[in-house]
Design a protein around this motif. Structure first.
Motif, PDB file in Angstrom:
ATOM      1  N   UNK A   1      51.652  47.356  38.555  1.00  0.00           N
ATOM      2  CA  UNK A   1      50.465  48.215  38.629  1.00  0.00           C
ATOM      3  C   UNK A   1      50.711  49.504  37.848  1.00  0.00           C
ATOM      4  N   UNK A   2      51.921  50.062  37.957  1.00  0.00           N
ATOM      5  CA  UNK A   2      52.258  51.273  37.202  1.00  0.00           C
ATOM      6  C   UNK A   2      52.189  51.034  35.694  1.00  0.00           C
ATOM      7  N   UNK A   3      52.379  49.778  35.273  1.00  0.00           N
ATOM      8  CA  UNK A   3      52.288  49.427  33.853  1.00  0.00           C
ATOM      9  C   UNK A   3      50.858  49.107  33.424  1.00  0.00           C
ATOM     10  N   UNK A   4      49.917  49.180  34.374  1.00  0.00           N
ATOM     11  CA  UNK A   4      48.522  48.956  34.041  1.00  0.00           C
ATOM     12  C   UNK A   4      47.976  47.588  34.403  1.00  0.00           C
ATOM     13  N   UNK A   5      48.772  46.770  35.068  1.00  0.00           N
ATOM     14  CA  UNK A   5      48.293  45.460  35.516  1.00  0.00           C
ATOM     15  C   UNK A   5      47.406  45.623  36.746  1.00  0.00           C
ATOM     16  N   UNK A   6      46.517  44.670  36.943  1.00  0.00           N
ATOM     17  CA  UNK A   6      45.704  44.629  38.157  1.00  0.00           C
ATOM     18  C   UNK A   6      45.933  43.301  38.862  1.00  0.00           C
ATOM     19  N   UNK A   7      45.884  43.347  40.175  1.00  0.00           N
ATOM     20  CA  UNK A   7      46.009  42.130  40.977  1.00  0.00           C
ATOM     21  C   UNK A   7      44.705  41.356  40.847  1.00  0.00           C
ATOM     22  N   UNK A   8      44.791  40.102  40.434  1.00  0.00           N
ATOM     23  CA  UNK A   8      43.583  39.283  40.318  1.00  0.00           C
ATOM     24  C   UNK A   8      43.505  38.226  41.414  1.00  0.00           C
ATOM     25  N   UNK A   9      44.571  38.097  42.174  1.00  0.00           N
ATOM     26  CA  UNK A   9      44.574  37.204  43.335  1.00  0.00           C
ATOM     27  C   UNK A   9      45.621  37.724  44.307  1.00  0.00           C
TER      28      UNK A   9
ATOM     29  N   UNK B   1      53.652  26.833  50.860  1.00  0.00           N
ATOM     30  CA  UNK B   1      54.590  26.259  51.833  1.00  0.00           C
ATOM     31  C   UNK B   1      55.387  25.093  51.245  1.00  0.00           C
ATOM     32  N   UNK B   2      54.855  24.412  50.266  1.00  0.00           N
ATOM     33  CA  UNK B   2      55.581  23.293  49.655  1.00  0.00           C
ATOM     34  C   UNK B   2      56.799  23.796  48.889  1.00  0.00           C
ATOM     35  N   UNK B   3      56.607  24.855  48.115  1.00  0.00           N
ATOM     36  CA  UNK B   3      57.682  25.397  47.289  1.00  0.00           C
ATOM     37  C   UNK B   3      58.431  26.544  47.966  1.00  0.00           C
ATOM     38  N   UNK B   4      57.902  27.007  49.088  1.00  0.00           N
ATOM     39  CA  UNK B   4      58.483  28.106  49.858  1.00  0.00           C
ATOM     40  C   UNK B   4      58.608  29.373  49.021  1.00  0.00           C
ATOM     41  N   UNK B   5      57.469  29.745  48.411  1.00  0.00           N
ATOM     42  CA  UNK B   5      57.419  30.949  47.587  1.00  0.00           C
ATOM     43  C   UNK B   5      56.164  31.750  47.903  1.00  0.00           C
ATOM     44  N   UNK B   6      56.242  33.045  47.625  1.00  0.00           N
ATOM     45  CA  UNK B   6      55.075  33.925  47.649  1.00  0.00           C
ATOM     46  C   UNK B   6      54.649  34.089  46.196  1.00  0.00           C
ATOM     47  N   UNK B   7      53.334  34.036  45.954  1.00  0.00           N
ATOM     48  CA  UNK B   7      52.802  34.091  44.593  1.00  0.00           C
ATOM     49  C   UNK B   7      51.680  35.107  44.519  1.00  0.00           C
ATOM     50  N   UNK B   8      51.695  35.897  43.457  1.00  0.00           N
ATOM     51  CA  UNK B   8      50.617  36.855  43.185  1.00  0.00           C
ATOM     52  C   UNK B   8      50.304  36.813  41.693  1.00  0.00           C
ATOM     53  N   UNK B   9      49.022  36.691  41.362  1.00  0.00           N
ATOM     54  CA  UNK B   9      48.597  36.720  39.966  1.00  0.00           C
ATOM     55  C   UNK B   9      48.112  38.115  39.607  1.00  0.00           C
ATOM     56  N   UNK B  10      48.547  38.572  38.407  1.00  0.00           N
ATOM     57  CA  UNK B  10      48.158  39.883  37.902  1.00  0.00           C
ATOM     58  C   UNK B  10      47.740  39.723  36.439  1.00  0.00           C
ATOM     59  N   UNK B  11      46.952  40.701  35.939  1.00  0.00           N
ATOM     60  CA  UNK B  11      46.443  40.608  34.570  1.00  0.00           C
ATOM     61  C   UNK B  11      46.448  41.962  33.902  1.00  0.00           C
ATOM     62  N   UNK B  12      46.697  41.941  32.597  1.00  0.00           N
ATOM     63  CA  UNK B  12      46.602  43.144  31.766  1.00  0.00           C
ATOM     64  C   UNK B  12      46.260  42.697  30.348  1.00  0.00           C
ATOM     65  N   UNK B  13      45.229  43.278  29.786  1.00  0.00           N
ATOM     66  CA  UNK B  13      44.839  43.015  28.398  1.00  0.00           C
ATOM     67  C   UNK B  13      44.657  41.523  28.103  1.00  0.00           C
ATOM     68  N   UNK B  14      44.181  40.772  29.079  1.00  0.00           N
ATOM     69  CA  UNK B  14      43.955  39.342  28.883  1.00  0.00           C
ATOM     70  C   UNK B  14      45.170  38.471  29.150  1.00  0.00           C
TER      71      UNK B  14
ATOM     72  N   UNK C   1      47.928  36.997  31.727  1.00  0.00           N
ATOM     73  CA  UNK C   1      48.098  36.751  33.163  1.00  0.00           C
ATOM     74  C   UNK C   1      49.561  36.455  33.439  1.00  0.00           C
ATOM     75  N   UNK C   2      50.092  37.122  34.462  1.00  0.00           N
ATOM     76  CA  UNK C   2      51.437  36.813  34.935  1.00  0.00           C
ATOM     77  C   UNK C   2      51.334  36.325  36.373  1.00  0.00           C
ATOM     78  N   UNK C   3      52.240  35.453  36.723  1.00  0.00           N
ATOM     79  CA  UNK C   3      52.343  34.931  38.086  1.00  0.00           C
ATOM     80  C   UNK C   3      53.676  35.421  38.639  1.00  0.00           C
ATOM     81  N   UNK C   4      53.623  36.335  39.600  1.00  0.00           N
ATOM     82  CA  UNK C   4      54.849  36.771  40.255  1.00  0.00           C
ATOM     83  C   UNK C   4      55.221  35.729  41.292  1.00  0.00           C
ATOM     84  N   UNK C   5      56.463  35.290  41.257  1.00  0.00           N
ATOM     85  CA  UNK C   5      56.955  34.261  42.170  1.00  0.00           C
ATOM     86  C   UNK C   5      58.195  34.801  42.862  1.00  0.00           C
TER      87      UNK C   5
END
Length: 133
Positions: free
Chosen positions: A24-32, A38-51, A53-57
């Motif tokens: 967020x400090x770099x200008x990304x916004x949370x899009x989800x 539960x299958x992969x046992x991970x937390x996931x958040x999608x973020x976007x900046x300038x078109x 998209x990154x998926x934080x895992x």
């Protein structure tokens, strides 16, 4: 050449909330909002900046599919996800041309339950193939 479209870059992180704050400090916004897969046992958040998209895992526990990767590589981008309208055909093509599936196609809760499969290639590393419905 396959008609694949880049969907996102997967970014492995130890602490997802800290990573969200830093992006967020770099200008990304949370899009989800962060969800639990539960299958992969991970937390996931999608973020976007300038078109882009990154998926934080982030691993949810020691049995997560990414725990070993995180120990080895720390916080880092680790896969590119490609969308395909011909999932079965493109999956077959990739496995016949130097890509090895490291799991089976399964629904991804963070992406509307669409099927995904992860593949490795000796020359470029890990990719994710995402079904377009």
């Amino acid at each position: 050449m396959l008609p694949l479209k880049v969907h996102h870059i997967g970014y492995l992180v130890k602490k997802i909330d800290s990573a969200i704050h830093s992006f967020i400090q770099l200008g990304y916004t949370v899009i989800q909002d962060t969800i639990f897969d539960s299958f992969r046992k991970v937390h996931i958040c999608f973020m976007e900046k300038d078109g882009y998209v990154i998926e934080l895992v982030s691993p949810a526990d020691g049995d997560s599919v990414v725990t070993g990767l995180l120990k080895k590589y720390k916080n880092t981008p680790y896969h590119i996800c490609y969308e395909t309208v011909s999932f079965e055909k493109d999956f077959h093509f990739l496995t016949e041309h130097g890509f090895t599936a490291i799991d089976s196609p399964t629904p991804a809760p963070a992406i509307g339950g669409r099927r995904v499969v992860f593949l490795m290639n000796a020359s470029i590393g890990m990719i994710e193939l995402l079904e377009v419905v």
